[in-house]
Structures are given as structure tokens and as C-alpha cells.
Motif scaffolding. Structure first.
Motif, PDB file in Angstrom:
ATOM      1  N   THR A   1       7.096  -1.526  -9.478  1.00  0.00           N
ATOM      2  CA  THR A   1       6.132  -0.542  -9.973  1.00  0.00           C
ATOM      3  C   THR A   1       5.349   0.056  -8.816  1.00  0.00           C
ATOM      4  OG1 THR A   1       5.896  -1.739 -12.056  1.00  0.00           O
ATOM      5  CG2 THR A   1       4.181  -0.156 -11.502  1.00  0.00           C
ATOM      6  N   LYS A   2       5.379   1.382  -8.723  1.00  0.00           N
ATOM      7  CA  LYS A   2       4.649   2.075  -7.664  1.00  0.00           C
ATOM      8  C   LYS A   2       3.225   2.342  -8.134  1.00  0.00           C
ATOM      9  CE  LYS A   2       5.126   5.579  -4.103  1.00  0.00           C
ATOM     10  NZ  LYS A   2       6.010   6.602  -3.494  1.00  0.00           N
ATOM     11  N   LEU A   3       2.271   2.001  -7.285  1.00  0.00           N
ATOM     12  CA  LEU A   3       0.863   2.163  -7.599  1.00  0.00           C
ATOM     13  C   LEU A   3       0.281   3.339  -6.820  1.00  0.00           C
ATOM     14  CD1 LEU A   3      -0.326  -1.564  -7.374  1.00  0.00           C
ATOM     15  CD2 LEU A   3       0.425  -0.324  -9.413  1.00  0.00           C
ATOM     16  N   TYR A   4      -0.412   4.203  -7.545  1.00  0.00           N
ATOM     17  CA  TYR A   4      -1.122   5.322  -6.947  1.00  0.00           C
ATOM     18  C   TYR A   4      -2.620   5.054  -7.124  1.00  0.00           C
ATOM     19  CZ  TYR A   4       3.404   7.654  -7.078  1.00  0.00           C
ATOM     20  OH  TYR A   4       4.728   7.984  -6.898  1.00  0.00           O
ATOM     21  N   PRO A   5      -3.286   4.563  -6.080  1.00  0.00           N
ATOM     22  CA  PRO A   5      -4.679   4.109  -6.223  1.00  0.00           C
ATOM     23  C   PRO A   5      -5.696   5.238  -6.096  1.00  0.00           C
ATOM     24  CG  PRO A   5      -3.905   3.665  -4.022  1.00  0.00           C
ATOM     25  CD  PRO A   5      -2.740   4.266  -4.754  1.00  0.00           C
ATOM     26  N   GLY A   6      -6.948   4.882  -6.416  1.00  0.00           N
ATOM     27  CA  GLY A   6      -8.033   5.847  -6.339  1.00  0.00           C
ATOM     28  C   GLY A   6      -8.472   6.179  -4.927  1.00  0.00           C
ATOM     29  N   HIS A   7      -8.069   5.370  -3.964  1.00  0.00           N
ATOM     30  CA  HIS A   7      -8.345   5.633  -2.545  1.00  0.00           C
ATOM     31  C   HIS A   7      -7.165   5.099  -1.742  1.00  0.00           C
ATOM     32  CE1 HIS A   7     -12.700   6.449  -3.286  1.00  0.00           C
ATOM     33  NE2 HIS A   7     -12.523   5.563  -4.252  1.00  0.00           N
ATOM     34  N   GLY A   8      -6.851   5.779  -0.656  1.00  0.00           N
ATOM     35  CA  GLY A   8      -5.834   5.261   0.243  1.00  0.00           C
ATOM     36  C   GLY A   8      -4.409   5.571  -0.183  1.00  0.00           C
ATOM     37  N   ARG A   9      -3.479   4.851   0.427  1.00  0.00           N
ATOM     38  CA  ARG A   9      -2.049   5.125   0.304  1.00  0.00           C
ATOM     39  C   ARG A   9      -1.443   4.399  -0.892  1.00  0.00           C
ATOM     40  NH1 ARG A   9       1.455   1.702   4.582  1.00  0.00           N
ATOM     41  NH2 ARG A   9       2.869   1.850   2.804  1.00  0.00           N
ATOM     42  N   PRO A  10      -0.290   4.887  -1.375  1.00  0.00           N
ATOM     43  CA  PRO A  10       0.404   4.181  -2.457  1.00  0.00           C
ATOM     44  C   PRO A  10       0.901   2.812  -2.006  1.00  0.00           C
ATOM     45  CG  PRO A  10       1.235   6.428  -2.219  1.00  0.00           C
ATOM     46  CD  PRO A  10       0.383   6.147  -1.012  1.00  0.00           C
ATOM     47  N   THR A  11       1.203   1.981  -2.992  1.00  0.00           N
ATOM     48  CA  THR A  11       1.752   0.662  -2.720  1.00  0.00           C
ATOM     49  C   THR A  11       2.614   0.264  -3.906  1.00  0.00           C
ATOM     50  OG1 THR A  11       1.185  -1.604  -2.065  1.00  0.00           O
ATOM     51  CG2 THR A  11      -0.305  -0.534  -3.620  1.00  0.00           C
ATOM     52  N   THR A  12       3.048  -0.983  -3.953  1.00  0.00           N
ATOM     53  CA  THR A  12       3.808  -1.485  -5.096  1.00  0.00           C
ATOM     54  C   THR A  12       3.233  -2.832  -5.533  1.00  0.00           C
ATOM     55  OG1 THR A  12       5.431  -2.706  -3.789  1.00  0.00           O
ATOM     56  CG2 THR A  12       5.938  -0.381  -4.288  1.00  0.00           C
ATOM     57  N   ILE A  13       3.518  -3.194  -6.756  1.00  0.00           N
ATOM     58  CA  ILE A  13       3.098  -4.500  -7.256  1.00  0.00           C
ATOM     59  C   ILE A  13       3.691  -5.616  -6.388  1.00  0.00           C
ATOM     60  CG2 ILE A  13       3.480  -6.145  -9.148  1.00  0.00           C
ATOM     61  CD1 ILE A  13       1.171  -4.366  -9.744  1.00  0.00           C
ATOM     62  N   GLY A  14       4.969  -5.497  -6.060  1.00  0.00           N
ATOM     63  CA  GLY A  14       5.620  -6.521  -5.252  1.00  0.00           C
ATOM     64  C   GLY A  14       4.968  -6.712  -3.898  1.00  0.00           C
ATOM     65  N   HIS A  15       4.590  -5.592  -3.273  1.00  0.00           N
ATOM     66  CA  HIS A  15       3.927  -5.674  -1.966  1.00  0.00           C
ATOM     67  C   HIS A  15       2.584  -6.377  -2.093  1.00  0.00           C
ATOM     68  CE1 HIS A  15       3.047  -4.286   2.170  1.00  0.00           C
ATOM     69  NE2 HIS A  15       1.796  -4.239   1.731  1.00  0.00           N
ATOM     70  N   GLU A  16       1.822  -6.026  -3.115  1.00  0.00           N
ATOM     71  CA  GLU A  16       0.487  -6.607  -3.256  1.00  0.00           C
ATOM     72  C   GLU A  16       0.532  -8.099  -3.564  1.00  0.00           C
ATOM     73  OE1 GLU A  16      -2.103  -4.940  -2.179  1.00  0.00           O
ATOM     74  OE2 GLU A  16      -0.550  -3.457  -1.753  1.00  0.00           O
ATOM     75  N   LYS A  17       1.530  -8.529  -4.307  1.00  0.00           N
ATOM     76  CA  LYS A  17       1.658  -9.957  -4.603  1.00  0.00           C
ATOM     77  C   LYS A  17       1.768 -10.790  -3.320  1.00  0.00           C
ATOM     78  CE  LYS A  17       3.911  -9.823  -9.156  1.00  0.00           C
ATOM     79  NZ  LYS A  17       5.179 -10.106  -9.875  1.00  0.00           N
ATOM     80  N   ILE A  18       2.347 -10.203  -2.302  1.00  0.00           N
ATOM     81  CA  ILE A  18       2.566 -10.921  -1.049  1.00  0.00           C
ATOM     82  C   ILE A  18       1.438 -10.691  -0.049  1.00  0.00           C
ATOM     83  CG2 ILE A  18       4.097 -11.153   0.948  1.00  0.00           C
ATOM     84  CD1 ILE A  18       6.394 -10.229  -0.916  1.00  0.00           C
ATOM     85  N   TYR A  19       0.979  -9.439   0.075  1.00  0.00           N
ATOM     86  CA  TYR A  19       0.118  -9.074   1.195  1.00  0.00           C
ATOM     87  C   TYR A  19      -1.342  -8.777   0.839  1.00  0.00           C
ATOM     88  CZ  TYR A  19       4.569  -8.595   3.633  1.00  0.00           C
ATOM     89  OH  TYR A  19       5.799  -8.834   4.182  1.00  0.00           O
ATOM     90  N   ASN A  20      -1.689  -8.734  -0.449  1.00  0.00           N
ATOM     91  CA  ASN A  20      -3.069  -8.418  -0.768  1.00  0.00           C
ATOM     92  C   ASN A  20      -4.004  -9.507  -0.269  1.00  0.00           C
ATOM     93  OD1 ASN A  20      -5.616  -8.201  -2.582  1.00  0.00           O
ATOM     94  ND2 ASN A  20      -4.534  -6.283  -2.897  1.00  0.00           N
ATOM     95  N   MET A  21      -5.027  -9.145   0.458  1.00  0.00           N
ATOM     96  CA  MET A  21      -5.878 -10.138   1.118  1.00  0.00           C
ATOM     97  C   MET A  21      -6.782 -10.877   0.135  1.00  0.00           C
ATOM     98  SD  MET A  21      -8.834  -7.851   3.030  1.00  0.00           S
ATOM     99  CE  MET A  21      -7.706  -6.706   3.799  1.00  0.00           C
ATOM    100  N   PHE A  22      -6.960 -10.340  -1.069  1.00  0.00           N
ATOM    101  CA  PHE A  22      -7.834 -10.984  -2.052  1.00  0.00           C
ATOM    102  C   PHE A  22      -7.079 -11.661  -3.182  1.00  0.00           C
ATOM    103  CE2 PHE A  22     -10.564  -7.748  -0.133  1.00  0.00           C
ATOM    104  CZ  PHE A  22     -11.712  -8.480   0.130  1.00  0.00           C
ATOM    105  N   VAL A  23      -6.002 -11.058  -3.635  1.00  0.00           N
ATOM    106  CA  VAL A  23      -5.278 -11.590  -4.798  1.00  0.00           C
ATOM    107  C   VAL A  23      -3.790 -11.630  -4.506  1.00  0.00           C
ATOM    108  CG1 VAL A  23      -4.968 -11.476  -7.297  1.00  0.00           C
ATOM    109  CG2 VAL A  23      -7.013 -10.473  -6.263  1.00  0.00           C
ATOM    110  N   LYS A  24      -3.330 -12.778  -4.066  1.00  0.00           N
ATOM    111  CA  LYS A  24      -1.887 -12.997  -3.885  1.00  0.00           C
ATOM    112  C   LYS A  24      -1.338 -13.680  -5.134  1.00  0.00           C
ATOM    113  CE  LYS A  24      -1.622 -13.308   1.160  1.00  0.00           C
ATOM    114  NZ  LYS A  24      -2.978 -12.922   1.506  1.00  0.00           N
ATOM    115  N   GLU A  25      -0.032 -13.550  -5.338  1.00  0.00           N
ATOM    116  CA  GLU A  25       0.584 -14.213  -6.479  1.00  0.00           C
ATOM    117  C   GLU A  25       0.549 -15.720  -6.252  1.00  0.00           C
ATOM    118  OE1 GLU A  25       4.438 -13.410  -9.245  1.00  0.00           O
ATOM    119  OE2 GLU A  25       4.814 -13.639  -7.101  1.00  0.00           O
ATOM    120  N   LYS A  26       0.169 -16.451  -7.289  1.00  0.00           N
ATOM    121  CA  LYS A  26       0.121 -17.906  -7.188  1.00  0.00           C
ATOM    122  C   LYS A  26       1.531 -18.488  -7.167  1.00  0.00           C
ATOM    123  CE  LYS A  26      -4.375 -18.650  -9.333  1.00  0.00           C
ATOM    124  NZ  LYS A  26      -5.112 -19.257 -10.464  1.00  0.00           N
TER     125      LYS A  26
END
Length: 202
Positions: A177-202
Motif C-alpha cells: 500500500t502506497k501512502l501519500y502523507p500530509g507532509h513529506g514524501r510518499p512511502t509504503t506500509i511495508g517500508h514503515e513496518k521496518i524503518y519507522n522510528m516510532f512504530v515498527k511491526e512487532k
């Protein structure tokens, strides 16, 4: 379907025009913008709706200009109403014109694309995301950004709630799933699960 991003104003918030076959939805017009109006005119788009993910000033400042010009309907989250009416939280000095206040599960259509609203509280009490589940894309407002999350030091915000909301997104949305956020560049759910500094996948 096409997606055009405009980065507007001092807070550099993203406004999106989603369009296909001459019809369009505008998402989060945070500031009055000739660039947005010129794009609509040059592409001869019929603006079917304006959708606002949440009520903060950098996502609503251009709503009235576009509504007045195109006589289109404005949809906004019911739980964010305090930011749209004449209250101390509304810093624009006038009531923002909203035709329909919506809740979780509301569907906004653009041709054969169905965009479903999901409530994602945390950055704000009634913040939402807008997702085309059939085509794996989502406008994530100020809930989830590229490798970070929305602020939780504002009125009615909550760090615990935004973490819960993002974990719900991780469970609900496929990795691609491609995410288009309110600020900054697009990302994906898969990317955020791995690299998000606050909420990684458990």
C-alpha cells in the motif's frame, strides 16, 4: 487514476488532486493556492469533492477558496468539528464551510474508485486516513509519514492513540500500500513496518 501533489505554505503541507476522466477530488487544501487553481483549470477538471483528513489550519486554509470557486461539497471528520466552527481552535477567523461531517467507514467515490475513511486518532482526536483499498493506496494525513509519525503535543492529541492507529494500519493494509502523507514524501506500509522510528511491526 492520476495523483498530483502540491506542497503549500509555511508548514509545507501536501495537498493532493486525485483525478480521472475529467473528474477530481481535492484532499487537504491547506492554503489558498493559484497553483492548485491553475492545475484544475488547465486540466479542465470537474471538482466533485473536497476531503479534509483533519482540522488543523495547514490542512484547511484553502477550503473556502475552492468551495466558493467550484461550488463543490466539502467532507470533514465529525470528531474534528471544533476546528471548523467559530471556536478558539479555529485560527482562520471564519467558520470553514463543511457540507457533510463524516465518520469511520464513509465512502467517497471517484468514478470506479471507492475511497474509504478510517478514523486514526492520535495527531488529532478525529484524524482520518482515506484509502482506496482495491488499488492499494492511502492518503494518510498527519498520522503516518515517511519513517516518522504525526506530532502529539497539540490539543486533543495522544501518543498512545497514534501508535494504536498506526498498528491498526499495519494490520489492515497490505505491505505494498502506497501512502501519500500530509507532509513529506510518499512511502509504503511495508517500508514503515521496518524503518519507522516510532512504530515498527512487532
Amino acid at each position: 487514476m492520476n495523483i498530483q501533489k502540491f506542497t503549500l505554505g509555511m508548514y509545507k503541507s501536501n495537498c493532493y488532486i486525485v483525478y480521472e476522466n475529467g473528474h477530481a477530488i481535492v484532499i487537504d487544501p491547506g492554503y489558498e493556492s493559484d497553483e492548485v487553481i491553475n492545475f484544475i483549470g488547465q486540466n479542465k477538471l470537474n471538482v466533485l469533492a473536497i476531503y479534509v483528513t483533519h482540522g488543523h489550519i495547514d490542512h484547511v486554509g484553502g477550503v473556502k477558496q475552492l468551495k466558493d470557486r467550484y461550488q463543490t461539497k466539502v467532507y470533514a471528520p465529525l470528531k474534528e468539528k471544533i476546528w471548523f466552527i467559530n471556536s478558539s481552535y479555529n485560527r482562520l477567523g471564519y467558520e470553514i464551510p463543511v457540507d457533510t461531517y463524516i465518520e469511520d467507514g464513509f465512502v467517497l467515490n471517484l468514478n470506479d474508485h471507492a475511497f474509504t475513511v478510517f478514523e486514526t486518532p492520535g495527531h488529532s482526536e478525529g484524524g482520518t486516513i482515506l484509502c482506496d483499498l482495491d488499488h492499494n493506496l492511502c492518503f494518510s494525513g498527519d498520522t503516518l509519514f515517511f519513517e516518522t509519525i504525526g506530532r502529539t503535543d497539540l490539543p486533543f492529541s495522544s501518543f498512545d492513540d497514534i501508535v494504536k492507529s498506526i498498528r491498526k494500519m499495519y494490520q489492515m493494509l497490505p505491505n505494498q500500500t502506497k501512502l501519500y502523507p500530509g507532509h513529506g514524501r510518499p512511502t509504503t506500509i511495508g517500508h514503515e513496518k521496518i524503518y519507522n522510528m516510532f512504530v515498527k511491526e512487532k
